[in-house]
Scaffold this active site. Structure first.
Site, short mmCIF file in Angstrom:
data_model
loop_
_atom_site.label_atom_id
_atom_site.label_comp_id
_atom_site.label_asym_id
_atom_site.label_seq_id
_atom_site.Cartn_x
_atom_site.Cartn_y
_atom_site.Cartn_z
N LYS A 180 2.91 -10.04 9.34
CA LYS A 180 2.23 -9.09 8.45
C LYS A 180 2.27 -9.62 7.01
CE LYS A 180 1.00 -4.84 6.65
NZ LYS A 180 0.90 -3.41 6.66
N HIS A 210 -7.68 5.54 15.75
CA HIS A 210 -7.80 6.61 14.75
C HIS A 210 -8.74 7.71 15.24
CE1 HIS A 210 -6.53 3.77 11.25
NE2 HIS A 210 -5.52 4.52 11.63
N GLU A 234 2.71 -1.44 17.21
CA GLU A 234 2.29 -2.29 16.08
C GLU A 234 2.83 -3.72 16.25
OE1 GLU A 234 0.10 -1.05 14.15
OE2 GLU A 234 0.47 1.12 14.10
N ARG A 255 -6.80 -9.52 6.70
CA ARG A 255 -6.06 -8.27 6.77
C ARG A 255 -6.76 -7.26 7.67
NH1 ARG A 255 -2.66 -5.66 1.71
NH2 ARG A 255 -1.66 -4.01 2.90
N LYS A 267 0.85 -1.20 0.00
CA LYS A 267 0.00 0.00 0.00
C LYS A 267 0.88 1.25 0.00
CE LYS A 267 -4.06 -1.41 2.68
NZ LYS A 267 -4.82 -1.00 3.90
#
Ligand code: NAD
Ligand code: ZN
Length: 373
Positions: free
Chosen positions: A237, A262, A193, A251, A151
């Site tokens: 990942k 967020h 993460e 995903r 991405k």
């Protein structure tokens, strides 16, 4: 596993409908980057895109090593920070590529964090409808997360990552030695993460992190441990994005803690809370939701909360209103109004998507995130 740069490297395969590639994780491997690029048949002309912080630290060693291997290097520095991951930033890079006389057959090397990788990748995807692209991630977040999956994107004033593409790199070259100069807050950011990935996909990695979290943050962890954790997280990942490139199923698990995370970043105005700090709060709330739904037993919840409690608490952030959090989170593309999709833990080291979270529990989650201190 192979010997290189004085220690072992780990090679993580990523499959993709466009092209497969490898994430090569090692310590002190930056000087061998050129050989790896040559092995792919790329070069000899490279655009080296990097931000000014990274340029000042790792730009010199990287450039010298590549020149020694016979590459022609065009250094294209950008300003550091998310504020420059824009169409304007992309346009400046297109202009610089034209000035340098580079074209379709040449390769863009993105040396830096996720901002450099996303912007550099977006430019590589679109300049002459696509040029060679190599990721050299230098933040923990970029090594375990943003450089993997293809991405690439830039932000619009109305929102992050709104213009982008799928453009897998030919190679991801992750030298964990570059993390030695990463500021502490950025290390915790990446660790958020790492912990997220372990919680959704790898109970054994959760145990390793329980044993070593602070030493990973302060840089005292042995290099073998750092290589191991980056490689394992990158592999997790890689597995998820290889199985689900279009983000239809597994995903989505990578969004664990991110719906409320967020929302927290948005409500607090993108600044006082780093992404990782917001995601840690989001993960605490999501773990509580998992327990309330009966997916995560009390012991598991305690374990998750204890691990997340070891992250530093951000100071001086005013309490966001639960109503504002709820509104933003419901607007988020990850949560369809009426039927809230929410990633929950299905035990420690496993995740699932709750397809219709009861609205009352969603409100409760926003309240937990708002009150989290
Ligand atoms: N493409 C994806 O799948 C994906 C996934 C997650 C995040 N992202 C994107 O990643 C970006 C965040 O990336 P990030 O956290 O790496 O931030 P970043 O690129 O802004 O880097 C953080 C800071 O660290 C500095 N830095 C980088 N490497 C360094 C080093 N080795 N030593 C010293 N300083 C160094 C940078 O100059 C910057 O100031 C966001 O734009 C986000 O949207 C993309
Ligand atoms: Zn994230």
């Amino acid at each position: 596993v192979s010997a290189q740069g004085g220690s072992s490297t780990r090679s993580v395969p990523v499959t993709s409908s466009r092209r497969g590639y490898r994430v090569e994780v090692g310590h002190g491997t930056l000087p061998s980057l050129g050989k790896a690029i040559q092995a792919l048949g790329l070069g000899p002309r490279l655009a080296l895109v990097t931000d000014r912080n990274v340029l000042g630290i790792w730009g010199g060693p990287c450039e010298r090593a590549l020149r020694a291997d016979g590459f022609e290097i065009h250094a294209l520095p950008i300003e550091a920070g998310e504020a420059h991951k824009t169409l304007r930033g992309a346009e400046a890079l297109y202009d610089a590529l034209v000035q340098a006389g580079l074209g379709r057959g040449d390769t863009l090397v993105a040396l830096g964090g996720g901002v450099v990788g996303d912007l550099g990748g977006f430019v590589a995807a679109t300049y002459h409808r696509g040029m060679g692209f190599v990721q050299v991630p230098t933040t923990l977040l970029a090594q375990v997360d943003s450089s993997i999956g293809g991405k690439v994107a830039v932000d619009l004033p109305s929102g992050k990552n709104l213009v982008g593409a799928f453009y897998p790199p030919a190679l991801v070259w992750a030298d964990v030695g570059t993390l030695a100069t990463l500021p502490l807050r950025e290390r915790w950011n990446g660790l958020a993460e790492v912990v997220k990935t372990a919680l959704i996909a790898d109970a054994a990695l959760v145990s390793v992190l329980e044993a070593s979290l602070e030493s990973l943050a302060d840089g005292t962890a042995p290099r073998e441990v750092l290589v191991d954790i980056v490689a394992r997280t990158a592999a997790l990942k890689a597995k998820v994005v290889s199985e689900d490139e279009e983000e239809k199923g597994p995903r989505m698990h990578l969004n664990f803690g991110h719906t409320l995370g967020h929302a927290l970043e948005t409500v607090t105005g993108h600044g006082p809370l780093s992404h990782g700090e917001a995601v840690v709060v989001g993960m605490r709330a999501a773990a509580r939701v998992s327990h309330a739904l009966g997916s995560l037993e009390a012991e598991g919840l305690d374990r998750v909360l204890a691990l997340l409690a070891r992250f530093p608490r951000p100071q001086g952030v005013s309490k966001p209103s639960p109503a504002a959090l709820l509104e933003v989170a419901a607007r988020d593309k990850k949560a369809l109004v009426g039927k809230v999709r929410f990633v929950v833990l299905d035990g420690v080291g496993r995740a699932r998507v709750e397809r219709s979270l009861p609205p009352a529990l969603f409100s409760q989650a926003a309240a937990w995130a708002s009150e989290d201190r």
